[in-house]
Write a protein that holds these residues in place. Sequence first.
Motif, PDB file in Angstrom:
ATOM      1  N   LEU A 153      -7.949  -3.150   1.189  1.00 15.25           N
ATOM      2  CA  LEU A 153      -6.745  -3.842   0.738  1.00 15.25           C
ATOM      3  C   LEU A 153      -6.339  -4.919   1.735  1.00 15.25           C
ATOM      4  O   LEU A 153      -5.948  -6.027   1.344  1.00 15.25           O
ATOM      5  N   GLN A 154      -6.442  -4.619   3.025  1.00 16.43           N
ATOM      6  CA  GLN A 154      -6.101  -5.618   4.035  1.00 16.43           C
ATOM      7  C   GLN A 154      -7.013  -6.830   3.930  1.00 16.43           C
ATOM      8  O   GLN A 154      -6.564  -7.970   4.078  1.00 16.43           O
ATOM      9  N   THR A 155      -8.297  -6.589   3.670  1.00 16.74           N
ATOM     10  CA  THR A 155      -9.239  -7.704   3.496  1.00 16.74           C
ATOM     11  C   THR A 155      -8.847  -8.545   2.290  1.00 16.74           C
ATOM     12  O   THR A 155      -8.821  -9.779   2.350  1.00 16.74           O
ATOM     13  N   LEU A 156      -8.514  -7.884   1.192  1.00 17.23           N
ATOM     14  CA  LEU A 156      -8.162  -8.602  -0.032  1.00 17.23           C
ATOM     15  C   LEU A 156      -6.882  -9.415   0.154  1.00 17.23           C
ATOM     16  O   LEU A 156      -6.762 -10.537  -0.353  1.00 17.23           O
TER      17      LEU A 156
ATOM     18  N   ILE B 110       1.710  -1.715   1.446  1.00 14.68           N
ATOM     19  CA  ILE B 110       2.321  -2.882   0.824  1.00 14.68           C
ATOM     20  C   ILE B 110       3.579  -3.310   1.568  1.00 14.68           C
ATOM     21  O   ILE B 110       4.263  -2.509   2.198  1.00 14.68           O
ATOM     22  N   ARG B 111       3.848  -4.610   1.483  1.00 12.76           N
ATOM     23  CA  ARG B 111       5.019  -5.207   2.120  1.00 12.76           C
ATOM     24  C   ARG B 111       5.813  -5.972   1.065  1.00 12.76           C
ATOM     25  O   ARG B 111       5.373  -6.166  -0.052  1.00 12.76           O
ATOM     26  N   THR B 112       6.992  -6.426   1.459  1.00 13.67           N
ATOM     27  CA  THR B 112       7.887  -7.101   0.528  1.00 13.67           C
ATOM     28  C   THR B 112       7.232  -8.306  -0.135  1.00 13.67           C
ATOM     29  O   THR B 112       7.466  -8.591  -1.314  1.00 13.67           O
ATOM     30  N   ALA B 113       6.381  -9.019   0.622  1.00  9.37           N
ATOM     31  CA  ALA B 113       5.766 -10.240   0.084  1.00  9.37           C
ATOM     32  C   ALA B 113       4.670  -9.962  -0.933  1.00  9.37           C
ATOM     33  O   ALA B 113       4.236 -10.867  -1.640  1.00  9.37           O
ATOM     34  N   HIS B 114       4.202  -8.721  -1.012  1.00 12.12           N
ATOM     35  CA  HIS B 114       3.075  -8.406  -1.885  1.00 12.12           C
ATOM     36  C   HIS B 114       3.519  -8.139  -3.322  1.00 12.12           C
ATOM     37  O   HIS B 114       4.564  -7.534  -3.557  1.00 12.12           O
ATOM     38  N   ASP B 115       2.708  -8.579  -4.248  1.00 14.31           N
ATOM     39  CA  ASP B 115       2.938  -8.314  -5.673  1.00 14.31           C
ATOM     40  C   ASP B 115       1.772  -7.472  -6.174  1.00 14.31           C
ATOM     41  O   ASP B 115       0.714  -7.992  -6.512  1.00 14.31           O
ATOM     42  N   ILE B 116       1.955  -6.163  -6.202  1.00 17.11           N
ATOM     43  CA  ILE B 116       0.909  -5.231  -6.604  1.00 17.11           C
ATOM     44  C   ILE B 116       1.233  -4.692  -7.994  1.00 17.11           C
ATOM     45  O   ILE B 116       2.337  -4.179  -8.227  1.00 17.11           O
TER      46      ILE B 116
ATOM     47  N   SER C 181       6.071   2.185   4.582  1.00 20.41           N
ATOM     48  CA  SER C 181       6.350   1.743   5.951  1.00 20.41           C
ATOM     49  C   SER C 181       7.237   0.503   5.996  1.00 20.41           C
ATOM     50  O   SER C 181       7.726   0.151   7.063  1.00 20.41           O
ATOM     51  N   ASP C 182       7.435  -0.158   4.849  1.00 23.52           N
ATOM     52  CA  ASP C 182       8.305  -1.336   4.797  1.00 23.52           C
ATOM     53  C   ASP C 182       9.714  -0.874   4.429  1.00 23.52           C
ATOM     54  O   ASP C 182       9.964  -0.442   3.306  1.00 23.52           O
TER      55      ASP C 182
END
Length: 635
Positions: free
Chosen positions: A372-375, A407-413, A482-483
């Motif tokens: 996921l980090q790579t993607l 996942i973080r706030t900026a991510h759209d999953i 974690s966010d």
Amino acid sequence: MQRPTGAQRHGSSASGTIDAGVIDQIKQRVDIVEIVGRHVQLKKGGPDFKGLCPFHGEKTASFLVSPQRQTYHCFGCGVHGDALQFLMEMEGLSFRETVEELAQAAGIAIPQPDPSATAAKRPKADSRAAMYEAMDVAARFYSSELSHALTALHDHPVSEGFAAQSARYVRDTRRLSDATIERFRIGLAPPGWDSLKSVAWPAQTYLPGTKDAEQTLVAVDLIRPREEDGVKSASTATAGMSKGQKIQPLGFARTTLPAHPLGVPTAPAKSYYDTFRSRLIFPVRNTAGHVVAFGGRRMTDDKNSAKYLNSAETAIFHKGEVLYGLFEAREAIRKEKQALVVEGYMDVVMLAQNGVANAVAAMGTAMGESQLQTLLRFTESVVFVFDGDAAGQAAARKSAEKILPLIRTAHDIRILTLPDGKDPDEFVQEFGREAFAAKVREATALSFFLRDQLLNECGGNKTPEQRAKFQQCFQGLLALMSDATLSREYWKMFQSAVNGVGSVSYAGAGFGFRNGATRVPATGESSIIGRLREAAKLAPDVALQVRSAIIDLLDEEAPVEQELQMELSSLSESGATPTAANDSTEYLFARDALLAHAVLIEQYRKEQVREELKTQRAKGEISTFEYIRELREIT
């Protein structure tokens, strides 16, 4: 929005954490022009250097390297980063491997990883180059086998045998085009146990200190050692056996690669056999384009062997770090600003053949942290696509929970489960690209997917027992996150679901309070801002909780938004009494609107941009082409 730096994304791993100060010291000593110059022909232009972008095809140089800022940026595809990021993407290395290589070149010592860690030791550059070369030679061999089979079938349509049957499967059953076969380097492993012996292995495939490629092939799992008393060939293995006697796998043990830094046996085996036999071959490439593994689909009716076989983990291949198809899809991912994660090799291949080129697969496992980090280095928007059957639903839930801590706030999953138990391969072939794209647009946000899954598992939220079970389950999910900001928003959503308003949807400018609730008349102010003002009056206690977050998103120079800001600022604890009953539909919808303020204000901003574009187009300040292009950017 700027993405986290490589250190922020990858600084911690199973192999140990590298101190941020050490990473900064390395960055100060390395020269990004020299690093990039290994892969790109750069020309000086003013204070910077320019070249053709290595991440997408272009004829005019738009790739800029700044020695002053020690960064690179492509104005064509938008990729950007520092020396660490560039080396990771171009050479397919992990974060720690990249830091170690740059530290060695810069003469900086870094802490060694935990000696108890089980991560494989990275081979030296010359050994790694030999392994990459061996995998490339093997890929060319498998590719030529399929090419010969297809040519032979074309020339002799009624021919039989393994090669002809395999060619029919590729041409007629799967309907793979020549362009697709070439794009993904799809090949065919013949049925022989030692077919790779016929390959002319060049000296570049020899590991240092060896006189042939044998140990290299073992190291990359192209061949495996036989039992010490194993047979020499398939024919001698079956000789003398009675008709009813059970045949073992030709006397070969089900071995795993020995525990050696390169995966090479400490003592030579008497003989070896090919790992891949009678299989359609899918080469797996890292982000640098090197073949690091193979996936093979069984092409015979032998039910005793697995339908799919993947390379074992080696010094150049770690299953949890590689995504199938990412090398081929990365340009499309950047262009679409979104990646699709599917389950199988053929899903990736057939989606690409049908025009959906931004799909990757997670190597037969649930998405791991490194994958996921790579993607997320390529895009912040990821859609996980699963089959619509029970197994697909279970896989979706498992993956959703696994990625939640990352996942973080900026991510759209988002999560998409296809209807009627179809997989992406079947769906796109039956209904076409546009229908598949429409389904992707309907994908459910990860938060809503988890909420609905929990409600389903708890039987709903009507009884106290169901609500108690639901709260217990979602508290467990929150503990994984974690966010802090995102976790707080999830908590608000789950609390709304407990009270029965979790399925409310606010789509576009059509948002409004439902079921007879008060509506704001259409005036000169934005309907969204107006409804947020009305919501704050109906549920001031909730408005007080989210006041700071809303104010941070408002434009202080816009009169309409100034009024909302003033009303929110005037709220006080003593005066935060709802004007509607707490259990009324009016109050509940107002509360849900306030909790969804970020989505609503984002929609409002998009409306503003659309109106501005319309005005510019009407005045002739922009062309119709520019107008359409800009609209697509905000869609």
